[in-house]
Design an enzyme around this catalytic site. Structure first.
Site, mmCIF file in Angstrom:
data_model
loop_
_atom_site.group_PDB
_atom_site.id
_atom_site.type_symbol
_atom_site.label_atom_id
_atom_site.label_comp_id
_atom_site.label_asym_id
_atom_site.label_seq_id
_atom_site.Cartn_x
_atom_site.Cartn_y
_atom_site.Cartn_z
ATOM 1 N N TYR A 1 -1.696 0.271 10.105
ATOM 2 C CA TYR A 1 -1.945 -0.439 8.844
ATOM 3 C C TYR A 1 -0.720 -0.367 7.933
ATOM 4 O O TYR A 1 -0.236 -1.378 7.423
ATOM 5 C CB TYR A 1 -3.181 0.174 8.168
ATOM 6 C CG TYR A 1 -3.389 -0.273 6.749
ATOM 7 C CD1 TYR A 1 -3.788 -1.572 6.458
ATOM 8 C CD2 TYR A 1 -3.181 0.610 5.681
ATOM 9 C CE1 TYR A 1 -3.964 -1.979 5.138
ATOM 10 C CE2 TYR A 1 -3.364 0.211 4.372
ATOM 11 C CZ TYR A 1 -3.753 -1.088 4.103
ATOM 12 O OH TYR A 1 -3.922 -1.490 2.806
ATOM 13 N N SER B 1 0.821 -1.205 0.000
ATOM 14 C CA SER B 1 0.000 0.000 0.000
ATOM 15 C C SER B 1 0.857 1.257 0.000
ATOM 16 O O SER B 1 1.979 1.265 0.540
ATOM 17 C CB SER B 1 -0.866 -0.015 1.267
ATOM 18 O OG SER B 1 -1.443 1.249 1.481
ATOM 19 N N LYS C 1 2.116 -3.433 6.554
ATOM 20 C CA LYS C 1 2.497 -3.714 5.159
ATOM 21 C C LYS C 1 4.016 -3.666 5.009
ATOM 22 O O LYS C 1 4.613 -4.482 4.306
ATOM 23 C CB LYS C 1 1.835 -2.703 4.214
ATOM 24 C CG LYS C 1 0.322 -2.809 4.160
ATOM 25 C CD LYS C 1 -0.108 -4.104 3.492
ATOM 26 C CE LYS C 1 -1.608 -4.210 3.343
ATOM 27 N NZ LYS C 1 -2.033 -5.516 2.829
#
Ligand SMILES: NC(=O)c1ccc[n+]([C@@H]2O[C@H](COP(=O)([O-])OP(=O)(O)OC[C@H]3O[C@@H](n4cnc5c(N)ncnc54)[C@H](O)[C@@H]3O)[C@@H](O)[C@H]2O)c1
Length: 326
Positions: A143, A119, A147
């Site tokens: 988040y 991402s 990743k």
């Protein structure tokens, strides 16, 4: 023999679109998904669903002993940035812990080609624009950090000769198709929320901040059509087949649109007003995120062809209407 591809998270928005493309070119596809946020009815006909978590080692081992995939594309994970700040343990356990268990099981079974959904969140606040892959990575959310952890593990594994991988850093996935309708369990994305507000299916859209240092004061994002993302995954598989060991590539249109421009676009393609109320900024939202997609063009031969704003919004609206109004 047709390639055999394992698609983890194939019941989700981007996974379902990619599965449809794999099936269309004749691949054999098994979808591994725990349906925590995905939808069984989103999986295109022709793919087999195994309902289990990627962290369920016994279920994964059993699947790998019978299916024996040539490669795996992994979309599975939790995706809501705000939620990740409230539930960091859950996000690390799923996005990092389960993914590492999954990778270990794939490697043990001899599956050495892996495409990972990363991402733009790995970059955090950009230091300059557009953002190339060489930009510093400094996530501002749990988040994004999850990743980056997996990217780091993949890089070590590739350098040790354990696997080949492509980590694809998507910017804002959008658009839609009959196979891929954006309907996240916790919807935080601007376009589906604004479509629902325009259709009268949801209350007024909350626009988070209109005092950013951008021309109209609202955040600017790079939207990439889910169909363009799907073709990039096929290109990433081809690069692995050519022997590319390691690639980390942005997937974006290379153009940014402000939230206000997106809302005006939605009014244009739907012919409906979007009721909006301005709310406070959300913590951790950078003012502008726009990808450089030069590397994707070079390494994958990928060119986004459906990511022009009005096409993307029109396709999202068509998919929304099919889902919600028959
Ligand atoms: N949508 C975006 O704009 C965007 C942007 C950047 C990156 N990504 C990444 O792309 C991937 C797909 O995103 P999406 O928009 O299709 O999300 P989605 O929520 O629609 O799809 C995720 C799928 O993974 C499944 N899943 C979740 N945890 C699982 C687990 N532990 N085991 C098995 N299956 C599990 C869900 O049921 C769902 O079907 C995610 O990894 C996300 O982080 C998405």
């Amino acid at each position: 023999m047709a390639p055999r591809i394992l698609v983890a998270g194939g019941a989700g928005f981007i996974g379902a679109a990619t599965t449809a493309h794999l099936l269309a070119r004749g691949d054999e596809v098994v979808v591994l998904d725990n349906l925590s946020t995905g939808h069984a009815d989103a999986i295109p006909a022709g793919a087999t669903l195994i309902e289990a978590s990627i962290g369920d080692r016994a279920a994964v081992a059993s699947l790998l002993s019978s299916f024996k995939p040539d490669a795996c594309i992994d979309f599975a994970g939790l995706i809501a940035t705000g939620e990740s700040m409230e539930q960091p343990g859950r996000y690390f356990a799923t996005n990092v812990g389960e993914t590492l268990v999954f990778l270990d099981a794939l490697i043990a079974a001899g599956v050495e080609k892996f495409v990972f959904s990363s991402s733009a969140a790995v970059y955090g606040e950009p230091q300059f624009l557009p953002i190339p892959e060489t930009h510093r990575t400094a996530p501002t959310s749990v988040y994004g950090a999850t990743k980056l952890h997996i990217e780091e593990a993949l890089s070590w594994m590739a350098r040790q000769g354990t696997l080949q991988y492509a980590a694809l850093r998507y910017f804002n996935a959008a658009g839609g198709s009959p196979q891929a309708i954006e309907r996240h369990a916790v919807e935080t994305h601007l376009i589906p929320l604004a479509l629902a507000a325009a259709a009268g299916d949801a209350p007024t859209l909350r626009l988070f901040g209109d005092d950013y240092p951008t021309p109209d004061g609202t955040c600017i994002r790079d939207y990439v059509h889910v169909e363009d993302l799907a073709t990039a995954h096929l290109a990433a598989l081809a690069a692995l087949d050519r022997g590319t060991k390691e690639s980390v590539v942005n997937l974006g249109s290379g153009k940014g649109f402000s939230n206000k421009e997106v809302l005006e676009g939605i009014e244009r393609v739907t012919g409906l007003p979007v009721p909006v109320v301005v709310a406070a900024r959300r913590a951790g939202d950078p003012a502008v995120l726009v990808a450089s997609n030069e590397l994707a063009r070079e390494v994958l031969g990928w060119v986004p062809v459906k990511s022009a704003l009005d096409q993307l919004l029109g396709d999202a609206w068509a998919a929304y209407r099919v889902l919600n109004h028959g």
